[in-house]
Design a protein around this motif. Structure first.
Motif, PDB file in Angstrom:
ATOM      1  N   SER A   1       0.818  -1.213   0.000  1.00  0.00           N
ATOM      2  CA  SER A   1       0.000   0.000   0.000  1.00  0.00           C
ATOM      3  C   SER A   1       0.852   1.264   0.000  1.00  0.00           C
ATOM      4  N   VAL A   2       2.089   1.179   0.470  1.00  0.00           N
ATOM      5  CA  VAL A   2       2.973   2.343   0.502  1.00  0.00           C
ATOM      6  C   VAL A   2       3.865   2.310  -0.730  1.00  0.00           C
ATOM      7  N   VAL A   3       3.814   3.379  -1.513  1.00  0.00           N
ATOM      8  CA  VAL A   3       4.620   3.491  -2.725  1.00  0.00           C
ATOM      9  C   VAL A   3       5.403   4.795  -2.652  1.00  0.00           C
ATOM     10  N   ARG A   4       6.678   4.725  -2.934  1.00  0.00           N
ATOM     11  CA  ARG A   4       7.509   5.925  -3.016  1.00  0.00           C
ATOM     12  C   ARG A   4       8.050   6.033  -4.436  1.00  0.00           C
ATOM     13  N   SER A   5       8.122   7.247  -4.951  1.00  0.00           N
ATOM     14  CA  SER A   5       8.740   7.502  -6.254  1.00  0.00           C
ATOM     15  C   SER A   5      10.112   8.105  -6.035  1.00  0.00           C
ATOM     16  N   CYS A   6      11.058   7.670  -6.835  1.00  0.00           N
ATOM     17  CA  CYS A   6      12.443   8.134  -6.728  1.00  0.00           C
ATOM     18  C   CYS A   6      12.956   8.518  -8.109  1.00  0.00           C
ATOM     19  N   GLU A   7      13.953   9.377  -8.134  1.00  0.00           N
ATOM     20  CA  GLU A   7      14.675   9.732  -9.358  1.00  0.00           C
ATOM     21  C   GLU A   7      16.159   9.710  -9.056  1.00  0.00           C
ATOM     22  N   ALA A   8      16.936   9.244 -10.030  1.00  0.00           N
ATOM     23  CA  ALA A   8      18.388   9.205  -9.863  1.00  0.00           C
ATOM     24  C   ALA A   8      19.049   9.210 -11.231  1.00  0.00           C
ATOM     25  N   PRO A   9      20.251   9.773 -11.316  1.00  0.00           N
ATOM     26  CA  PRO A   9      20.989   9.685 -12.579  1.00  0.00           C
ATOM     27  C   PRO A   9      21.381   8.238 -12.870  1.00  0.00           C
ATOM     28  N   VAL A  10      21.329   7.859 -14.125  1.00  0.00           N
ATOM     29  CA  VAL A  10      21.745   6.519 -14.540  1.00  0.00           C
ATOM     30  C   VAL A  10      23.268   6.516 -14.631  1.00  0.00           C
ATOM     31  N   VAL A  11      23.899   5.608 -13.908  1.00  0.00           N
ATOM     32  CA  VAL A  11      25.352   5.463 -13.937  1.00  0.00           C
ATOM     33  C   VAL A  11      25.760   4.530 -15.071  1.00  0.00           C
ATOM     34  N   ASP A  12      24.923   3.496 -15.311  1.00  0.00           N
ATOM     35  CA  ASP A  12      25.277   2.484 -16.295  1.00  0.00           C
ATOM     36  C   ASP A  12      24.057   1.596 -16.544  1.00  0.00           C
ATOM     37  N   ARG A  13      24.148   0.760 -17.571  1.00  0.00           N
ATOM     38  CA  ARG A  13      23.228  -0.367 -17.789  1.00  0.00           C
ATOM     39  C   ARG A  13      24.120  -1.581 -17.921  1.00  0.00           C
ATOM     40  N   ARG A  14      23.823  -2.623 -17.122  1.00  0.00           N
ATOM     41  CA  ARG A  14      24.686  -3.797 -17.094  1.00  0.00           C
ATOM     42  C   ARG A  14      23.862  -5.069 -17.109  1.00  0.00           C
ATOM     43  N   ALA A  15      24.486  -6.106 -17.626  1.00  0.00           N
ATOM     44  CA  ALA A  15      23.905  -7.442 -17.524  1.00  0.00           C
ATOM     45  C   ALA A  15      24.265  -7.981 -16.147  1.00  0.00           C
ATOM     46  N   ILE A  16      23.240  -8.280 -15.365  1.00  0.00           N
ATOM     47  CA  ILE A  16      23.418  -8.785 -14.007  1.00  0.00           C
ATOM     48  C   ILE A  16      22.786 -10.173 -13.953  1.00  0.00           C
ATOM     49  N   ALA A  17      23.501 -11.123 -13.369  1.00  0.00           N
ATOM     50  CA  ALA A  17      22.962 -12.476 -13.203  1.00  0.00           C
ATOM     51  C   ALA A  17      22.271 -12.572 -11.852  1.00  0.00           C
ATOM     52  N   ASP A  18      21.049 -13.083 -11.833  1.00  0.00           N
ATOM     53  CA  ASP A  18      20.343 -13.274 -10.564  1.00  0.00           C
ATOM     54  C   ASP A  18      20.816 -14.573  -9.917  1.00  0.00           C
ATOM     55  N   SER A  19      20.240 -14.911  -8.778  1.00  0.00           N
ATOM     56  CA  SER A  19      20.684 -16.091  -8.030  1.00  0.00           C
ATOM     57  C   SER A  19      20.475 -17.395  -8.801  1.00  0.00           C
ATOM     58  N   GLY A  20      19.563 -17.380  -9.774  1.00  0.00           N
ATOM     59  CA  GLY A  20      19.339 -18.562 -10.603  1.00  0.00           C
ATOM     60  C   GLY A  20      20.212 -18.602 -11.844  1.00  0.00           C
ATOM     61  N   GLY A  21      21.072 -17.585 -12.018  1.00  0.00           N
ATOM     62  CA  GLY A  21      21.967 -17.530 -13.169  1.00  0.00           C
ATOM     63  C   GLY A  21      21.376 -16.863 -14.398  1.00  0.00           C
ATOM     64  N   HIS A  22      20.138 -16.365 -14.295  1.00  0.00           N
ATOM     65  CA  HIS A  22      19.506 -15.683 -15.423  1.00  0.00           C
ATOM     66  C   HIS A  22      20.049 -14.257 -15.518  1.00  0.00           C
ATOM     67  N   ARG A  23      20.452 -13.863 -16.728  1.00  0.00           N
ATOM     68  CA  ARG A  23      21.021 -12.531 -16.932  1.00  0.00           C
ATOM     69  C   ARG A  23      19.922 -11.560 -17.349  1.00  0.00           C
ATOM     70  N   GLN A  24      20.018 -10.348 -16.812  1.00  0.00           N
ATOM     71  CA  GLN A  24      19.036  -9.311 -17.082  1.00  0.00           C
ATOM     72  C   GLN A  24      19.787  -7.975 -17.193  1.00  0.00           C
ATOM     73  N   ILE A  25      19.413  -7.171 -18.192  1.00  0.00           N
ATOM     74  CA  ILE A  25      19.999  -5.837 -18.309  1.00  0.00           C
ATOM     75  C   ILE A  25      19.280  -4.936 -17.300  1.00  0.00           C
ATOM     76  N   ARG A  26      20.061  -4.305 -16.424  1.00  0.00           N
ATOM     77  CA  ARG A  26      19.483  -3.455 -15.383  1.00  0.00           C
ATOM     78  C   ARG A  26      20.103  -2.067 -15.406  1.00  0.00           C
ATOM     79  N   TYR A  27      19.295  -1.086 -15.014  1.00  0.00           N
ATOM     80  CA  TYR A  27      19.824   0.259 -14.790  1.00  0.00           C
ATOM     81  C   TYR A  27      20.598   0.251 -13.477  1.00  0.00           C
TER      82      TYR A  27
END
Length: 152
Positions: A67-93
């Motif tokens: 029920s509680v939602v906060r909005s945030c803004e930040a400069p993008v430093v990079d976009r990287r492929a990050i592997a999650d705990s299951g080994g799946h890669r995802q491009i993330r800000y």
């Protein structure tokens, strides 16, 4: 005295503040198996501000409370492929934020990803913690119990 012995001990979960994002205290999982720290984020949109790319995102800062939602803004430093705990890669800000843990404040990088199915809204990886703390996986909240909740 050996500098290693002078470091603060933290547990496998701790309360942290991300004041530069305007968020209330968040429960974080300390995860030395993860290189990059990850913050729960959804409704990501990018935009230009002053010639730099920024990202606007929403977050549910409290575990088990959508029920509680906060909005945030930040400069993008990079976009990287990050592997999650299951080994799946995802491009993330990747954004940068000041973090406060105990009486220490420093700057860290955070990958933005959906974590609503995870127990913690924030995962602190080893890059953010390197050289600052000793981690006792058998303890929790070594630097203080849950702060008073500021939201209804």
């Amino acid at each position: 005295m050996d500098p290693e012995c002078a470091r603060l001990v933290i547990g496998w979960r701790e309360w942290v503040r991300l004041d530069s994002l305007g968020l209330p205290p968040i429960k974080a999982k300390i995860d030395t198996g993860a290189r990059t720290s990850a913050l729960h984020a959804f409704k990501l949109t990018t935009f230009l501000r002053g010639g730099s790319r920024w990202v606007r995102f929403s977050i549910h800062p409290f575990q088990h409370d959508l029920s509680v939602v906060r909005s945030c803004e930040a400069p993008v430093v990079d976009r990287r492929a990050i592997a999650d705990s299951g080994g799946h890669r995802q491009i993330r800000y990747i954004v940068q934020s000041d973090i406060t843990l105990g009486n220490q404040t420093w700057s860290i990088e955070l990958s933005l990803t959906r974590r609503e199915t995870m127990r913690f809204r924030l995962l602190l990886g080893r890059t953010a913690l390197n050289g600052r703390f000793l981690i006792d996986p058998g303890r929790s909240y070594c630097l203080g119990k849950r702060p008073r909740r500021l939201e209804p």
